[in-house]
Design an enzyme around this catalytic site. Structure first.
Site, PDB file in Angstrom:
ATOM      1  CE  LYS A  83      -2.929  -2.495   3.200  1.00 31.87           C
ATOM      2  NZ  LYS A  83      -3.159  -2.539   4.650  1.00 31.87           N
ATOM      3  NE  ARG A 121      16.916 -12.579   1.570  1.00 27.10           N
ATOM      4  CZ  ARG A 121      17.320 -13.796   1.205  1.00 27.10           C
ATOM      5  NH1 ARG A 121      16.623 -14.483   0.318  1.00 27.10           N
ATOM      6  NH2 ARG A 121      18.404 -14.334   1.719  1.00 27.10           N
ATOM      7  CG  HIS A 144      22.923 -12.979   2.422  1.00 27.01           C
ATOM      8  ND1 HIS A 144      22.432 -13.110   3.712  1.00 27.01           N
ATOM      9  CD2 HIS A 144      22.264 -13.915   1.676  1.00 27.01           C
ATOM     10  CE1 HIS A 144      21.523 -14.075   3.734  1.00 27.01           C
ATOM     11  NE2 HIS A 144      21.398 -14.574   2.517  1.00 27.01           N
TER      12      HIS A 144
HETATM   13  N1   CP Z   1      21.291 -18.608   0.925  1.00 31.43           N
HETATM   14  C1   CP Z   1      20.116 -17.927   0.926  1.00 31.43           C
HETATM   15  O1   CP Z   1      20.075 -16.725   1.161  1.00 31.43           O
HETATM   16  O2   CP Z   1      19.033 -18.686   0.611  1.00 31.43           O
HETATM   17  P1   CP Z   1      17.546 -18.140   0.573  1.00 31.43           P
HETATM   18  O3   CP Z   1      17.453 -17.145  -0.545  1.00 31.43           O
HETATM   19  O4   CP Z   1      16.690 -19.345   0.363  1.00 31.43           O
HETATM   20  O5   CP Z   1      17.276 -17.464   1.894  1.00 31.43           O
END
Ligand code: CP
Length: 308
Positions: A80, A101, A129
């Site tokens: 939204k 994420r 990451h």
């Molecule tokens: N390695 C990893 O980030 O896997 P996913 O995208 O499934 O979280």
């Protein structure tokens, strides 16, 4: 309050403490079963995930805590038009810690600026990451007994692969690490990483398209998939997606004690025939991700010393 946005947010000492705690949890998970009783983890996933989201959830449940969250932007009020800043302000009163994420680089940094709880970057665009890096490091340390003095090959999509960027940033801090960066020309590591981290840091590295040539030198081979979702056009993806396929024939060139890691998901860059090779440790790696995320949650909540 500490957040984890980049692997560099942790000093070498903090990193080693988390890995050591993760290894202690690995040996006796039951001992930690009530460390987070009454605590809540929010998983805010604006982009698909299997391992990261579910291993975070498993980690918090294993610690006795609870989890809440959403698994796509479409199922949250982001659909939204709600901003990340407003979302995290609200979530801060629902949970004690969150893992986020997001497809946009920097979104977890914005969240951390407006958050009342620790924010963990669970992957932001093609950028970083860090908890995959913790997973990679605990795997290498547990299997090899060290993180220094090794040759690590990284193969596949080194341009868009955020796990590669985070792992390079982490591994350059250990002595005697040499990088063999194997990719097509179009998918070489970003310029900033080459210049600012590898060249300015006087690191020993080589960039190549020849996996077989360097295979015998590697102690670790870190395979990655070509990141379809970050390509601007499908034609380029199709042309590049099968640039490197690790199969049993190629494994014959490798050392007997080399390990193959992959952050997963795999598409077809590792043939399934490699899975039965004892040097293929990517499924074990995914399992170790739960232990190290347990250690991270405990650390960011200040509970790392609660079990002696
Ligand atoms: N390695 C990893 O980030 O896997 P996913 O995208 O499934 O979280």
């Amino acid at each position: 309050m500490k957040h984890l946005i980049s692997p560099l947010d942790l000093s070498i000492e903090e990193l080693d403490q988390i890995l050591t705690l993760g290894q202690s949890i690995m040996k006796d998970p039951q001992k930690y079963a009530h460390v987070c009783d009454g605590k809540k983890l929010a998983t805010l996933f604006y982009e698909p995930s299997t391992r990261t989201r579910l291993s975070f959830e498993a980690a918090m449940l294993n610690l006795g805590g609870s989890v809440l969250g959403f698994s796509s932007a479409d199922s949250s009020s982001a659909a939204k038009g709600e901003s990340v800043a407003d979302t995290i302000r609200v979530i801060s009163s629902y949970a004690d810690i969150c893992a986020m994420r997001h497809p946009k680089e920097g979104a977890p940094t914005v969240a951390a600026m407006h958050s009342g709880i620790p924010v963990i970057n669970a992957g932001d665009g093609g950028h970083n990451h860090p908890t995959q890096t913790l997973t990679d490091l605990i795997t290498i340390k547990t299997l090899m007994g060290r993180l220094d003095h090794m040759t690590i090959g990284m193969c596949g999509d080194l341009k868009f692969g955020r796990t590669v960027h985070s792992l390079i940033n982490a591994m350059v801090r250990y002595p005697g690490v040499r990088f063999v960066l194997i990719s097509p020309d179009e998918l070489r590591i970003p310029d900033y990483l080459r210049q600012e981290v590898l060249i300015d840091g006087n690191m020993d590295f080589v960039e190549t398209k020849d996996l077989e040539k360097y295979m015998p030198e590697l102690d670790v081979l870190y395979m990655t998939r070509v990141q379809r979702e970050r390509f601007f056009n499908e034609e380029d993806y199709i042309r590049l997606k099968d640039s490197f396929i690790l199969d049993a024939a190629k494994m014959q060139y490798a050392k007997k004690d080399m390990y193959v890691l992959h952050p997963l998901p795999r598409v077809n860059e590792i043939s399934t025939e490699v899975d039965k090779d004892p040097r293929a440790v990517y499924f074990l790696q995914a399992k170790y991700g739960v232990y190290v995320r347990m250690a991270l949650i405990m650390t960011l909540l200040g509970l790392e010393d609660s079990i002696c």
